[in-house]
Design an enzyme around this catalytic site. Structure first.
Site, PDB file in Angstrom:
ATOM      1  N   ASN A   1       4.417   1.486 -11.428  1.00  0.00           N
ATOM      2  CA  ASN A   1       3.178   1.769 -12.028  1.00  0.00           C
ATOM      3  C   ASN A   1       2.139   2.457 -11.217  1.00  0.00           C
ATOM      4  OD1 ASN A   1       1.184   1.365 -14.489  1.00  0.00           O
ATOM      5  ND2 ASN A   1       0.407   0.027 -12.697  1.00  0.00           N
TER       6      ASN A   1
ATOM      7  N   ASP B   1       0.811  -0.967  -0.254  1.00  0.00           N
ATOM      8  CA  ASP B   1      -0.032  -0.049   0.166  1.00  0.00           C
ATOM      9  C   ASP B   1       0.802   1.283  -0.147  1.00  0.00           C
ATOM     10  OD1 ASP B   1      -1.644   1.829   0.312  1.00  0.00           O
ATOM     11  OD2 ASP B   1      -2.764   1.265   2.097  1.00  0.00           O
TER      12      ASP B   1
ATOM     13  N   LYS C   1       3.421  13.772 -11.340  1.00  0.00           N
ATOM     14  CA  LYS C   1       4.074  13.097 -12.414  1.00  0.00           C
ATOM     15  C   LYS C   1       5.321  13.775 -13.090  1.00  0.00           C
ATOM     16  CE  LYS C   1       2.075   9.669 -12.160  1.00  0.00           C
ATOM     17  NZ  LYS C   1       2.480   8.375 -12.375  1.00  0.00           N
TER      18      LYS C   1
ATOM     19  N   TYR D   1      -2.306  16.345 -10.089  1.00  0.00           N
ATOM     20  CA  TYR D   1      -1.760  14.985 -10.586  1.00  0.00           C
ATOM     21  C   TYR D   1      -0.537  15.259 -11.410  1.00  0.00           C
ATOM     22  CZ  TYR D   1      -1.581  11.021 -13.735  1.00  0.00           C
ATOM     23  OH  TYR D   1      -1.377   9.924 -14.567  1.00  0.00           O
TER      24      TYR D   1
HETATM   25  N1  LIG Z   1      -4.303   5.977 -17.936  1.00  0.00           N
HETATM   26  C1  LIG Z   1      -3.659   6.942 -18.320  1.00  0.00           C
HETATM   27  O1  LIG Z   1      -4.242   7.622 -19.389  1.00  0.00           O
HETATM   28  C2  LIG Z   1      -2.344   7.393 -17.936  1.00  0.00           C
HETATM   29  C3  LIG Z   1      -1.602   8.230 -18.496  1.00  0.00           C
HETATM   30  C4  LIG Z   1      -0.359   8.585 -18.047  1.00  0.00           C
HETATM   31  C5  LIG Z   1       0.219   8.099 -16.953  1.00  0.00           C
HETATM   32  N2  LIG Z   1      -0.596   7.046 -16.312  1.00  0.00           N
HETATM   33  C6  LIG Z   1      -0.147   6.203 -15.087  1.00  0.00           C
HETATM   34  O2  LIG Z   1      -0.038   4.816 -15.356  1.00  0.00           O
HETATM   35  C7  LIG Z   1      -0.131   4.221 -13.947  1.00  0.00           C
HETATM   36  C8  LIG Z   1      -1.203   3.435 -13.881  1.00  0.00           C
HETATM   37  O3  LIG Z   1      -2.511   4.088 -14.080  1.00  0.00           O
HETATM   38  P1  LIG Z   1      -3.869   3.364 -14.752  1.00  0.00           P
HETATM   39  O4  LIG Z   1      -4.066   4.178 -15.751  1.00  0.00           O
HETATM   40  O5  LIG Z   1      -3.484   2.037 -14.989  1.00  0.00           O
HETATM   41  O6  LIG Z   1      -4.748   3.637 -13.499  1.00  0.00           O
HETATM   42  P2  LIG Z   1      -5.529   2.446 -12.734  1.00  0.00           P
HETATM   43  O7  LIG Z   1      -6.432   1.623 -13.571  1.00  0.00           O
HETATM   44  O8  LIG Z   1      -6.320   3.395 -11.807  1.00  0.00           O
HETATM   45  O9  LIG Z   1      -4.531   1.584 -11.940  1.00  0.00           O
HETATM   46  C9  LIG Z   1      -3.909   2.087 -10.930  1.00  0.00           C
HETATM   47  C10 LIG Z   1      -3.236   1.138 -10.041  1.00  0.00           C
HETATM   48  O10 LIG Z   1      -2.550   1.762  -8.984  1.00  0.00           O
HETATM   49  C11 LIG Z   1      -3.153   0.988  -7.822  1.00  0.00           C
HETATM   50  N3  LIG Z   1      -2.891   1.684  -6.715  1.00  0.00           N
HETATM   51  C12 LIG Z   1      -3.288   3.143  -6.437  1.00  0.00           C
HETATM   52  N4  LIG Z   1      -3.353   3.311  -5.249  1.00  0.00           N
HETATM   53  C13 LIG Z   1      -2.258   2.461  -4.741  1.00  0.00           C
HETATM   54  C14 LIG Z   1      -1.729   2.329  -3.293  1.00  0.00           C
HETATM   55  N5  LIG Z   1      -1.929   3.291  -2.294  1.00  0.00           N
HETATM   56  N6  LIG Z   1      -0.924   1.347  -3.165  1.00  0.00           N
HETATM   57  C15 LIG Z   1      -0.807   0.301  -4.216  1.00  0.00           C
HETATM   58  N7  LIG Z   1      -1.382   0.511  -5.278  1.00  0.00           N
HETATM   59  C16 LIG Z   1      -2.107   1.664  -5.457  1.00  0.00           C
HETATM   60  C17 LIG Z   1      -4.464   0.553  -8.066  1.00  0.00           C
HETATM   61  O11 LIG Z   1      -4.827  -0.287  -6.851  1.00  0.00           O
HETATM   62  P3  LIG Z   1      -6.460  -0.392  -6.628  1.00  0.00           P
HETATM   63  O12 LIG Z   1      -7.261  -1.376  -7.668  1.00  0.00           O
HETATM   64  O13 LIG Z   1      -6.349  -1.394  -5.273  1.00  0.00           O
HETATM   65  O14 LIG Z   1      -6.749   0.841  -6.229  1.00  0.00           O
HETATM   66  C18 LIG Z   1      -4.316  -0.157  -9.602  1.00  0.00           C
HETATM   67  O15 LIG Z   1      -3.804  -1.169  -9.415  1.00  0.00           O
HETATM   68  C19 LIG Z   1      -0.202   5.422 -12.889  1.00  0.00           C
HETATM   69  O16 LIG Z   1       1.025   5.764 -12.315  1.00  0.00           O
HETATM   70  C20 LIG Z   1      -0.747   6.564 -13.929  1.00  0.00           C
HETATM   71  O17 LIG Z   1      -0.268   7.641 -13.340  1.00  0.00           O
HETATM   72  C21 LIG Z   1      -1.894   6.766 -16.753  1.00  0.00           C
END
Ligand SMILES: NC(=O)c1ccc[n+]([C@@H]2O[C@H](COP(=O)([O-])OP(=O)(O)OC[C@H]3O[C@@H](n4cnc5c(N)ncnc54)[C@H](OP(=O)(O)O)[C@@H]3O)[C@@H](O)[C@H]2O)c1
Length: 338
Positions: free
Chosen positions: A115, A85, A214, A210
């Site tokens: 990630n 966490d 980043k 956010y």
């Molecule tokens: N999606 C986009 O457009 C985008 C663009 C640029 C960068 N990103 C980056 O890509 C990464 C993955 O994002 P995603 O888009 O796949 O989002 P997501 O579907 O919301 O997945 C986020 C993941 O992070 C986990 N997480 C959040 N808070 C946590 C904590 N306190 N401890 C442990 N795990 C935690 C979540 O777990 P739970 O399910 O338990 O909450 C989930 O597994 C992030 O760093 C995000 O900033 C995403």
């Protein structure tokens, strides 16, 4: 506009299986979204072990079953689910200790993908006393990276021909931020202040904070790259890079109260997470030319003036000093020099 064009028309590539085959990959936030799809790709590309770092073990077990069944993986030992966490420094320390035990018991770590992340639009403070997004995306990302770096270096030491990687998830959203806190005496403390939070929401909108976290992830990748030791030829022993997956259809926005316009744009133009996660696998196959650099659409890209201007360099170094000071208080064993 060119960013939108690239998002819509870039065909992303996966690395060849030889890049991933036989490797142990640890991915945080791997129960859903980009993390889970990266884990699926890794298993399909014949990684020897994929470690899912998840905050809910039941969600992690669900993801494991989902990944195993879609890839036809029948070897029970290939996908491991570990609890973490990022809102809690002590959880991180327990996770790092588990990784150390794993390696001491004969396991290895080739690739770490930092990630897990959130895009919080509401003000919350963690039990450790930091604004939630700042702790998850920045402080915990830095702490875990620093704790796992020695394990990646150990892999390189035991097998000199190996090419361990540490990749941090960033975004291109940092190009849109205002980041007024960058001139504050204590930047991270200012980012945790509730009044300052409200003021920056008014100034920069829902994506401002956010974007700041980043940007700091990119700073962390650059600073980690600077501290990685090098071989006799000057090559880094572990490759550290930052990757932007492009706008993807994950739960990142839907789990938070993000503005509906953003969710609409996401529904209309964003990549699938299956597609976007190819950037993560690509990043961990790149060479020293990506060390300390930012990969956008699978190429080393200019991260913009928030990272490269002379003022930005001063801000980056200050932010890093603040991060290190905070983390040394949390964990006296954290190693920030080699
Ligand atoms: N999606 C986009 O457009 C985008 C663009 C640029 C960068 N990103 C980056 O890509 C990464 C993955 O994002 P995603 O888009 O796949 O989002 P997501 O579907 O919301 O997945 C986020 C993941 O992070 C986990 N997480 C959040 N808070 C946590 C904590 N306190 N401890 C442990 N795990 C935690 C979540 O777990 P739970 O399910 O338990 O909450 C989930 O597994 C992030 O760093 C995000 O900033 C995403």
């Amino acid at each position: 506009m060119s960013g939108l064009y690239r998002l819509l028309f870039t065909k992303l590539q996966l690395p060849s299986p030889s890049a991933i085959q036989g490797k142990t990959i640890l991915i945080t936030g791997a129960n859903t979204g980009l993390g889970r799809e990266a884990a699926r790709h890794a298993l399909a590309l014949d990684a020897s072990t994929v470690i899912l770092g998840v905050r809910s073990l039941s969600k992690g077990e669900e993801a494991k079953i989902n990944i195993e069944s879609s890839t036809g993986c029948t070897d029970q030992g290939k996908v491991l689910v570990w609890s973490i966490d990022l809102e809690s420094f002590s959880s991180l320390q327990a996770f790092a200790a588990q990784a150390l035990r794993y390696v001491e018991d004969g396991g290895r770590l080739d690739i770490v993908i930092m990630n897990a992340g959130i895009a919080s639009v509401e003000y919350n403070v963690t039990p450790d006393g930091w604004e939630r997004g700042l702790q998850v995306n920045v402080l915990s990302t830095a702490l875990l990276s620093l704790k796992l770096l020695p394990l990646l270096l150990r892999t390189k030491e035991l097998e000199p021909s190996s090419r361990p990687h540490l990749t941090i998830l960033t975004s291109d959203i940092h190009k849109l931020i205002t980041f007024p806190e960058r001139t504050e005496k204590a930047i991270l403390t200012s980012l945790t202040n509730e009044e300052q939070w409200k003021s920056s929401q008014r100034l920069g909108g829902a994506t401002e904070r956010y974007g700041v976290t980043k940007l700091m992830d990119l700073f962390i990748a650059i600073e980690l790259a600077r501290l990685v030791p090098r071989d006799d030829l000057g090559n880094p022993l572990v490759i550290v890079n930052a990757v932007a997956p492009g706008f993807c259809k994950s739960d990142l926005l839907t789990r938070e109260k993000a503005p509906w316009v953003l969710k609409l744009v996401q529904a209309l133009i964003a990549r699938t997470v299956e597609e976007g996660s190819k950037t993560l696998l690509h990043a961990v196959d790149q060479g020293i030319e990506t060390h300390g650099r930012w990969l956008d659409n699978q190429v080393v890209a200019d991260p913009g003036s928030m990272v490269t201007s002379p003022e930005a360099v001063i801000v980056r170094e200050k932010v890093w000093r603040e991060i290190v000071t905070i983390l040394r208080d949390v964990d006296a064993e954290v190693r920030t020099e080699y």
